[in-house]
Design a protein around this motif. Structure first.
Motif, mmCIF file in Angstrom:
data_model
loop_
_atom_site.group_PDB
_atom_site.id
_atom_site.type_symbol
_atom_site.label_atom_id
_atom_site.label_comp_id
_atom_site.label_asym_id
_atom_site.label_seq_id
_atom_site.Cartn_x
_atom_site.Cartn_y
_atom_site.Cartn_z
ATOM 1 N N PHE A 288 0.832 -1.208 0.000
ATOM 2 C CA PHE A 288 0.000 0.000 0.000
ATOM 3 C C PHE A 288 0.861 1.250 0.000
ATOM 4 O O PHE A 288 0.514 2.251 -0.643
ATOM 5 N N ALA A 289 1.998 1.222 0.703
ATOM 6 C CA ALA A 289 2.907 2.365 0.690
ATOM 7 C C ALA A 289 3.436 2.613 -0.723
ATOM 8 O O ALA A 289 3.480 3.759 -1.199
ATOM 9 N N LEU A 290 3.824 1.551 -1.417
ATOM 10 C CA LEU A 290 4.288 1.686 -2.799
ATOM 11 C C LEU A 290 3.171 2.201 -3.703
ATOM 12 O O LEU A 290 3.405 3.008 -4.612
ATOM 13 N N ALA A 291 1.948 1.743 -3.456
ATOM 14 C CA ALA A 291 0.808 2.205 -4.249
ATOM 15 C C ALA A 291 0.578 3.700 -4.057
ATOM 16 O O ALA A 291 0.278 4.424 -5.025
ATOM 17 N N LEU A 292 0.703 4.195 -2.824
ATOM 18 C CA LEU A 292 0.549 5.628 -2.575
ATOM 19 C C LEU A 292 1.616 6.431 -3.320
ATOM 20 O O LEU A 292 1.329 7.487 -3.893
ATOM 21 N N GLY A 311 -3.918 -1.738 -1.908
ATOM 22 C CA GLY A 311 -4.780 -1.767 -0.732
ATOM 23 C C GLY A 311 -5.416 -3.127 -0.522
ATOM 24 O O GLY A 311 -5.548 -3.598 0.608
ATOM 25 N N GLY A 312 -5.833 -3.786 -1.619
ATOM 26 C CA GLY A 312 -6.444 -5.112 -1.504
ATOM 27 C C GLY A 312 -5.486 -6.152 -0.948
ATOM 28 O O GLY A 312 -5.865 -6.964 -0.098
ATOM 29 N N LEU A 313 -4.243 -6.143 -1.407
ATOM 30 C CA LEU A 313 -3.248 -7.092 -0.892
ATOM 31 C C LEU A 313 -3.034 -6.902 0.603
ATOM 32 O O LEU A 313 -2.998 -7.875 1.375
#
Length: 399
Positions: A288-292, A311-313
């Motif tokens: 999620f941090a990488l996604a942000l 977020g789903g993972l």
């Protein structure tokens, strides 16, 4: 022992916990949201009034969780399930049949409390308390009950609304759930409660999380996903506009999030058993941090997809990690008390978060700035938790 062996040897107990998680769909926001318009019309509320009433009953349900949730530590789980199911049925009947808006609102509150609150509490507590060596895998499996509801129920309910009214559809769903619960209540392998009921007037023994510094240090780490994902769901239109994407892409990415939860739950559960919840607690928010970062730097369709899949993972893995961590720090016999406190905090925070984000957006903040704030919140929560994760109590059985 793998998932197949676990299912073969403990399918009865896993079935109870899985069904509890699936039954919680009745009180989840995604399910109630499908019927927001007819429920508002029945109660005589506008859309705005319904939103305010929904937030109010959700906050009241959070306070009730603080009071009622710990009882699963001394009330036999079978009796606990019967009480919750009876209250849930009462809530559905009040919501669908009452001619007065006040009783209908009470019914909505009971559905929220007993559905999203107590049923989820029952499923997670049973899986977290009754399994030891395979706790992570068990929690990963039962969490798929919620994923099943999120994936199957929206299109199924939309299709059935062509032939049935919303009230008849709710009654039909309740009848299906009753048909699944009756054999488990009659012949299921229900465990005993781990503790004795406190005597009247006697102070409850065990932990008081709100009075412990380690609970407050751990809380931000465990609330990051519920708080931030709630904001992304509610302000999806503004998010897609500011990132240069579309709501159509968001809808497809939302499906990707649902699919990503499955490997998150199964792989996360396996890794919790192999590596321990403490190590996983330091790592599971990384997707999620990488996604942000991707959403802030690149944006566009890729940014929206990254947020939903990342977020789903993380969401798929969180429940097995969080519950196993609570058991590690406070003991299985007190899991009901600590989990109820955590659940109540999450309810409060997800009720407040949309208001805070709404104020920021009204003041002119771009959504990329909001995402930057979410990333900062994640970093602060991760940092605060490190002292707790490095404590002797957390590390003792990880070695």
């Amino acid at each position: 022992m793998g998932y197949r062996t676990l299912l073969r040897e403990h399918r009865g107990l896993l079935g109870i916990a899985f069904l509890a998680m699936f039954t919680s769909s009745l009180g989840q926001s995604f399910f109630i949201g499908l019927f927001q318009a007819p429920i508002s019309a029945r109660l005589g509320f506008s859309a705005g009034q319904f939103g305010s009433a929904y937030a109010l009953v959700t906050l009241v349900a959070g306070f009730a969780m603080l009071r009622l949730g710990p009882s699963i530590d001394w009330v036999p789980p079978r009796r606990f399930a019967l009480i919750v199911l009876g209250s849930l049925l009462t809530g559905v009947l009040l919501l669908t049949l009452s001619p007065w808006w006040g009783l209908g609102l009470l019914g909505l509150g009971l559905v929220r409390l007993c559905g999203q609150g107590m049923m989820t509490h029952l499923g997670n507590t049973l899986a977290g308390r009754e399994f030891v060596a395979m706790r992570g895998r068990a929690l990963g499996l039962v969490s798929m009950g919620i994923m099943l509801g999120e994936t199957v129920l929206p299109p199924l309910m939309a299709a059935l609304l062509v032939w049935l009214g919303w009230r008849e559809l709710w009654w039909l769903f309740v009848l299906v759930l009753a048909g699944l619960w009756v054999p488990l209540l009659a012949r299921g392998p229900w465990p005993r409660a781990p503790r004795q009921r406190p005597k009247r007037g006697q102070r409850r023994d065990g932990p008081r999380p709100f009075r412990e510094r380690r609970f407050w240090c751990l809380l931000p780490l465990l609330m990051i996903l519920p708080v931030t994902m709630t904001g992304l769901f509610i302000y999806q239109a503004r998010m897609t506009e500011d990132l240069g994407s579309t709501l159509g892409v968001y809808a497809l990415a939302l499906t990707g999030m649902g699919l990503a939860k499955l490997p998150g739950a199964l792989i996360g559960g396996r890794w919790v058993d192999k590596l321990g919840p403490v190590r996983l607690a330091r790592l599971y928010l990384l997707p999620f941090a990488l996604a942000l970062v991707v959403a802030i730097v690149i944006g566009g369709h890729l940014g929206v997809w990254a947020l939903m899949v990342g977020g789903g993972l993380a969401m798929g893995a969180q429940e097995s990690i969080a519950t196993s961590l609570l058991v590690r720090l406070w003991g299985a016999e007190h899991l009901g008390t600590v989990r109820a406190t955590l659940s109540a905090c999450m309810v409060f925070s997800t009720g407040v978060a949309p208001a805070v984000l709404g104020v920021a957006l009204d003041l002119g903040a771009d959504f990329s700035l909001v995402l930057g704030g979410m990333l900062a919140f994640l970093a602060i929560g991760w940092t605060l938790a490190q002292g707790v994760l490095a404590s002797p109590a957390a590390q003792a059985t990880d070695a």
